[in-house]
Write a protein that holds these residues in place. Structure first.
Motif, PDB file in Angstrom:
ATOM      1  N   ALA A 195      -1.080   1.820   5.079  1.00 59.17           N
ATOM      2  CA  ALA A 195       0.579   2.004   4.697  1.00 59.17           C
ATOM      3  C   ALA A 195       1.285   2.139   5.923  1.00 59.17           C
ATOM      4  CB  ALA A 195       0.752   3.048   3.670  1.00 59.17           C
TER       5      ALA A 195
ATOM      6  N   GLN B 113       0.742  -1.120   0.038  1.00 59.79           N
ATOM      7  CA  GLN B 113       0.034  -0.005  -0.009  1.00 59.79           C
ATOM      8  C   GLN B 113       0.852   1.255   0.070  1.00 59.79           C
ATOM      9  OE1 GLN B 113      -3.491   0.069   2.500  1.00 59.79           O
ATOM     10  NE2 GLN B 113      -3.349  -1.933   3.177  1.00 59.79           N
TER      11      GLN B 113
ATOM     12  N   THR C   5      -5.396   4.618   4.570  1.00 59.01           N
ATOM     13  CA  THR C   5      -4.849   3.348   4.227  1.00 59.01           C
ATOM     14  C   THR C   5      -4.099   2.596   5.352  1.00 59.01           C
ATOM     15  OG1 THR C   5      -2.562   4.223   3.759  1.00 59.01           O
ATOM     16  CG2 THR C   5      -4.196   4.583   1.978  1.00 59.01           C
TER      17      THR C   5
ATOM     18  N   ASP D 118       2.347   1.736  -3.490  1.00 52.91           N
ATOM     19  CA  ASP D 118       1.182   1.846  -4.545  1.00 52.91           C
ATOM     20  C   ASP D 118       0.987   3.540  -4.196  1.00 52.91           C
ATOM     21  OD1 ASP D 118      -0.806   1.259  -6.436  1.00 52.91           O
ATOM     22  OD2 ASP D 118      -2.071   1.930  -4.836  1.00 52.91           O
TER      23      ASP D 118
END
Length: 364
Positions: free
Chosen positions: A303, A255, A301, A258
């Protein structure tokens, strides 16, 4: 002075005034409802400004009384208070309490169920026991300080969270409460030798377990959790502020990559030979936006990317506000009691003072 709430309500502790781990330990115990009397030197007996640094927070929720322990009458009053106490905590060098005439033997003779908590950097024994030292010195002989920082550079000077507070105050509290539970069952108190070097060594247990298995290299900036991994470190942003990146697990790493627009690089997360190039890529991208822009970008997210906040900013972070992690008292923000308990949570009060004779009568 103390609240009747909290899981430690009814526990009485004498705190011999000190700096470092002792006042934090006393604050945390008082936050949980323990009744604590802080015994400080009278201002005329030489107490300086250093003893009161941080006192408006660190001395909260407890009562101070002033005694000169070099005076026989004041020592006698302290022993009268100790006679009704459950515990005592002190942070002098080994032998000082004994020389003052209020060492463990005398105190336990007066109150056999007393838990006598001793907090030092080097411990009550060993070749360094009588030497001066501070947090950085205690960390230096445990392997912890060596493990921090960058390759080829001196270890950084860390805040005293790891030594004084992690290896010191927390282990003092743990030892004190363990011994209090024992005393409740057996009626016998004991001495707790809380030593910062012992505590920090214990905190290093995971890394001492990893090293012989080849999972930890005994060199700074060479391992998963010491800044060597490009996905577990901080990065500078366009405004000179920083984000913290902690995407250890592959799904979180994906994540993050990305979100940085680098998914087409097909990184092998655990290829250490590629870590320097990976870090350079991440640094270049993070430098294109401000800290808060990146925080917003990754907010929804997993992340594991968060803004590195200053102390001035931290109380206003939405998560800290939602949890009331900071309280505003006396014109300043201060950390709220932690951890949270759902039934017997304590509450903090302002520091106060009382005459020793009144305290003795109330505790008797």
């Amino acid at each position: 002075m103390t609240t009747a709430l909290g899981p430690l309500a009814g526990i009485r502790i004498v705190e011999i005034d000190a700096i470092g781990p002792v006042p934090l330990a006393a604050m945390l115990l008082a936050d949980m409802g323990a009744e604590i009397v802080r015994v400080a030197r009278p201002p005329s007996a030489g107490a300086g400004d250093w003893e009161d640094v941080g006192g408006d927070i660190l001395h909260r929720s407890r009562t101070v009384t002033y005694l000169d322990l070099k005076q026989e009458s004041d020592r006698a009053q302290l022993l009268d208070l100790i006679a009704s106490a459950d515990g005592l905590i002190e942070g002098y060098r080994p032998g000082v309490m004994e020389r003052l005439g209020v060492g463990p033997d005398i105190c336990l003779a007066r109150n056999p169920r007393l838990v006598f908590g001793r907090m030092t950097g080097w411990g009550q024994s060993g070749p360094l026991a009588m030497r001066a030292g501070h947090d950085i010195n205690y960390l230096s002989i445990t392997g912890a300080l060596h493990a921090m920082g960058d390759k080829g550079a001196p270890p950084p000077v860390p805040l005293n969270l790891v030594g004084d507070y992690g290896g010191g105050a927390m282990f003092l509290i743990f030892g004190l409460l363990s011994a209090l539970l024992s005393a409740q069952k057996t009626g016998q108190g004991q001495v707790v030798d809380a030593c910062i070097t012992d505590g920090v060594a214990s905190l290093m247990s995971l890394f001492y377990a990893w090293q012989p298995k080849g999972l930890w290299t005994d060199a700074p900036a060479s391992n998963l959790l010491d800044g060597a991994a490009p996905y577990y470190r901080c990065y500078a942003c366009a405004d000179g502020r920083h984000v913290a990146v902690g995407c250890l697990e592959p799904k979180f790493f994906a994540q993050m990559v990305d979100g940085l627009g680098l998914a087409d690089r097909n990184y092998d997360q655990n290829d250490r030979a590629k870590w320097p190039a990976m870090q350079a890529d991440f640094a270049a991208v993070f430098a294109t936006r401000t800290r808060d822009a990146w925080a917003d970008h990754f907010a929804a997210t997993d992340a594991c990317i968060t803004p590195v906040l200053s102390m001035a900013e931290a109380p206003d972070h939405p998560h800290n506000q939602a949890r009331n992690s900071f309280l505003h008292r006396g014109g300043m923000a201060q950390p709220a009691p932690a951890p949270r308990l759902d039934r017997t949570m304590g509450a903090i009060t302002e520091p106060g003072s009382a005459d020793i004779a009144d305290l003795i009568r109330r505790w008797s």
